[in-house]
Scaffold this active site. Structure first.
Site, PDB file in Angstrom:
ATOM      1  N   ASP A  78       0.807  -1.217   0.000  1.00  0.00           N
ATOM      2  CA  ASP A  78       0.000   0.000   0.000  1.00  0.00           C
ATOM      3  C   ASP A  78       0.841   1.268   0.000  1.00  0.00           C
ATOM      4  OD1 ASP A  78       0.766  -0.931   2.558  1.00  0.00           O
ATOM      5  OD2 ASP A  78      -0.719   0.321   3.557  1.00  0.00           O
TER       6      ASP A  78
ATOM      7  N   GLU B  36      -0.583  -2.107   5.220  1.00  0.00           N
ATOM      8  CA  GLU B  36       0.286  -2.023   6.404  1.00  0.00           C
ATOM      9  C   GLU B  36       0.196  -0.660   7.064  1.00  0.00           C
ATOM     10  OE1 GLU B  36       3.505  -0.924   8.885  1.00  0.00           O
ATOM     11  OE2 GLU B  36       3.305  -0.116   6.854  1.00  0.00           O
TER      12      GLU B  36
END
Length: 389
Positions: A77, A135
């Site tokens: 991400d 995350e």
């Protein structure tokens, strides 16, 4: 490790990393990134499971020889930051960029997948590739992937973080705690608003909140062992609407970080006590919302020893013992279940404008770091498999 095979994959690592950097996606929205990874893995003939814990993927590479199962993880991400770099691979999505190196992590693990696919005949056991979403945003992607069985049958796990505070060519980790736990809290002070010229008729929530900010600083300085690292930070204070109006309500928000679970609970308890007590002392009331985030990232000491022993064989990198650092990582959830090691791979190089801190709008990495990161993951996995053959 066959270094020449990995070196030959390096241009592809750079190409993929730059593609991902141009097309970043926020936590829980990594649809195109996941599809890109799945297409590469499927083309390699890797067994792939998609939509694991959101947009996560799991790939399995089975060796020709019997042995253990080693998991390797990359996060995918990006962050809600506008990319201010001037380069041909700058983010094409306004307000979103890879400002923490996750694009490099993903490109690195794809190269590792290619390496082990080429080495199946010599591979002992199985490599499990974990491409994790989210995350950067609690509750993160690790916990949900674990719930869906990503660690079932796994004997050890390793992960890397490309890290610009460390110069490229150096890698670092630590035995035991490496990265802090991270919790968030919000404190609403309810007073009684009124006219700025008539304070005696009010209960000033801003004054009470200001006093509380100072009281909260005493937690680390007076309630925690000086040899036990911890941080309590107030990041925002919001109250009031005009210069001549005493605010009815004021909100504080902050973060608490440490390395021990007993310290973590003590900080939480002290925040409640101080908030309620200080507010009461001013005639106000405190309402606290406290969210326990990621736990501390704690390496297995035996697996750290492996890192320190084998890392110098990876293209001659320098291995160091890292000090504890206060950023958090949801890799911590994997390490709570399976022995492993999380490792920092130097990606800083001022000559390549790769010296900005993480989460900076001009963040970039020295892409050579991906070669070291891939080599480290491969070498750790091969070492574990050989030891347990």
């Amino acid at each position: 490790m066959e270094q020449e095979i990995l070196r030959a994959l390096f241009p592809l690592m750079v190409e993929r990393r730059r593609h991902l950097h141009r097309h970043p996606e926020l936590s829980f929205k990594e649809k195109a990134t996941s599809a890109f990874v799945a297409e590469v893995l499927q083309r390699l003939g890797v067994e792939v499971s998609t939509n694991v814990g959101g947009f996560g993927l799991v790939g399995n590479i089975r060796g020709s020889l019997p042995g253990k199962t080693v998991a390797l993880r990359a996060d995918m991400d990006a962050l809600p930051i506008h990319d201010e770099k001037i380069c041909e691979y700058a983010s094409q999505t306004p307000g979103v960029m890879h400002a923490c190196g996750h694009d490099g992590h993903t490109a690195t693990l794809l190269a590792v997948a290619e390496y082990f696919c080429k080495m199946k005949d010599q591979l002992r056991g199985q490599i499990r590739l974990i491409f994790q979403p989210a995350e950067e945003t609690y509750p993160g992607g690790a916990a949900s992937m674990i719930e869906q069985g990503v660690l079932d049958g796994v004997d050890a796990i390793y992960g890397v973080h490309l890290w610009t505070p460390i110069t490229v060519g150096t890698v670092a980790s630590a035995p035991g705690p490496l990265m802090a736990s991270t919790d968030e809290f919000f404190i609403d002070i309810q007073g009684r608003g009124g006219h700025g010229g008539m304070p005696h008729k009010t209960i000033d929530s801003v004054v009470a909140a200001s006093a509380l900010v100072m009281q909260l600083q005493s937690i680390v300085s007076r309630s925690i062992d000086p040899l036990d690292p911890a941080v309590v930070t107030i990041g925002s204070i919001q109250g009031g609407t005009a210069q001549n109006v005493i605010a009815d309500r004021c909100r504080l928000s902050g973060t608490a970080r440490c390395f021990r679970e007993d310290t973590r609970e003590m900080i939480r308890s002290r925040i409640y006590d101080l908030a309620e007590g200080t507010a009461k002392g001013y005639g106000a009331e405190a309402s606290i919302t406290y969210m326990m985030g990621y736990p501390s990232t704690i390496n297995d000491e035996h697996e750290f020893d492996r890192f320190f022993r084998v890392a110098p064989s990876v293209f001659g990198v320098k291995a160091e013992i890292s000090p504890k650092i206060m950023p958090a990582e949801d890799f911590s959830y994997y390490l709570q279940r399976v022995p492993g090691c999380f490792m920092l791979v130097g990606a800083g190089n001022s000559e390549k404008s790769a010296d900005r801190p993480h989460h900076h709008p001009k963040f970039d990495i020295d892409e050579d770091a991906m070669l070291y990161a891939a080599g480290l993951l491969i070498t750790m996995a091969e070492s574990y498999m050989e030891e347990h053959a």
